[in-house]
Scaffold this active site. Structure first.
Site, PDB file in Angstrom:
ATOM      1  N   ASP A   1       0.871  -1.162   0.000  1.00  0.00           N
ATOM      2  CA  ASP A   1       0.000   0.000   0.000  1.00  0.00           C
ATOM      3  C   ASP A   1       0.920   1.229   0.000  1.00  0.00           C
ATOM      4  O   ASP A   1       2.116   1.118   0.262  1.00  0.00           O
ATOM      5  CB  ASP A   1      -0.882  -0.037   1.259  1.00  0.00           C
ATOM      6  CG  ASP A   1      -1.696   1.218   1.444  1.00  0.00           C
ATOM      7  OD1 ASP A   1      -2.427   1.592   0.497  1.00  0.00           O
ATOM      8  OD2 ASP A   1      -1.600   1.826   2.519  1.00  0.00           O
TER       9      ASP A   1
ATOM     10  N   ASP B   1      -0.128   5.180   0.967  1.00  0.00           N
ATOM     11  CA  ASP B   1      -0.360   6.139   2.054  1.00  0.00           C
ATOM     12  C   ASP B   1      -0.381   5.445   3.409  1.00  0.00           C
ATOM     13  O   ASP B   1      -1.164   4.523   3.632  1.00  0.00           O
ATOM     14  CB  ASP B   1      -1.691   6.866   1.839  1.00  0.00           C
ATOM     15  CG  ASP B   1      -1.726   7.659   0.550  1.00  0.00           C
ATOM     16  OD1 ASP B   1      -1.540   8.878   0.608  1.00  0.00           O
ATOM     17  OD2 ASP B   1      -1.924   7.039  -0.517  1.00  0.00           O
TER      18      ASP B   1
ATOM     19  N   ASP C   1      -1.652  -0.941   6.039  1.00  0.00           N
ATOM     20  CA  ASP C   1      -1.816  -0.326   7.357  1.00  0.00           C
ATOM     21  C   ASP C   1      -3.258  -0.256   7.818  1.00  0.00           C
ATOM     22  O   ASP C   1      -3.520   0.255   8.907  1.00  0.00           O
ATOM     23  CB  ASP C   1      -1.227   1.093   7.352  1.00  0.00           C
ATOM     24  CG  ASP C   1      -2.003   2.047   6.454  1.00  0.00           C
ATOM     25  OD1 ASP C   1      -2.509   3.067   6.957  1.00  0.00           O
ATOM     26  OD2 ASP C   1      -2.099   1.775   5.252  1.00  0.00           O
TER      27      ASP C   1
END
Length: 221
Positions: free
Chosen positions: A8, A10, A170
């Site tokens: 991922d 961001d 995250d």
């Protein structure tokens, strides 16, 4: 069979919250409202995307409407594109560990819910785009994470083997994507916000990128 690690963006590879919040605040300024998001206190909402930031600010102002969010979302993207690498930095150790994975023969790619054009621009401005064999964004395909199609596209495009791949992220979105794909997930604890990634029961949790190689080896060899 090439083992593959998909990231991922961001909150996983880079802390983009400062520039995202600045773009949202441009919108609030142009709307003529008083509310501003705080780069520290509101960092967690920033990594959830532009619409979430607009919703947060408008709600605080007492002026929330879906129509306003939809109206201003394109302006937010434009403001962000004009200054998306002012405050953004790759997380400590990320570049070194990704280079280490590549040197060991792993395929490496990105699967993000950031629009593809903005993700490409950011990675190039940060000088790290060439580290990744693929980059699939929110609008590359008709669907986005947690649908599995973007994840598989990221694996395929960087030359990875689906059955020997994993996702590093995250959020619950990343965990749900890995579940849907039937592949391991590694979640990071250093993203903005206060979410407890341990509660999502990923296959591994890391507090720093130097922990990544060992978990990758354990999970996919």
């Amino acid at each position: 069979m090439t083992a593959c690690v998909i990231f991922d963006l961001d909150g996983t590879l880079a802390d983009t919250s400062g520039d995202l919040i600045a773009a949202a605040n441009v919108c609030f300024d142009e709307m003529g409202i008083v509310t501003r998001l705080d780069p520290v206190a509101d960092a967690g909402v920033a990594v959830r995307g532009g619409r979430a930031m607009l919703t947060r600010g408008l709600t605080r102002e007492g002026a929330m409407s879906e129509e306003t969010v939809t109206q201003w979302y394109p302006r937010l993207l434009t403001a962000y594109a004009e200054a998306l690498s002012v405050h953004t930095k790759m997380y400590d150790g990320a570049v070194d560990e990704i280079e280490a994975l590549r040197s060991k023969g792993y395929a490496v790619g990105i699967c993000t819910n950031k629009p593809e054009g903005l993700a490409e621009q950011l990675m190039r401005e940060l000088g790290v785009r060439d580290l990744f064999g693929s980059l699939i964004g929110a609008d590359t395909l008709p669907t986005r994470k947690p649908d599995v199609a973007p994840y598989w596209a990221a694996v395929d495009a960087c030359g990875g083997t689906r059955s020997r791949s994993l996702l590093v992220g995250d959020t619950e979105t990343d965990r749900s994507t890995s579940k849907a794909a039937g592949v391991p997930s590694i979640l990071v604890t250093f993203a903005p916000g206060e979410s407890d990634v341990h509660a999502l029961e990923p296959d591994a949790v890391i507090d720093h990128f130097h922990q990544l190689p060992g978990e990758v080896t354990r999970l996919i060899g």
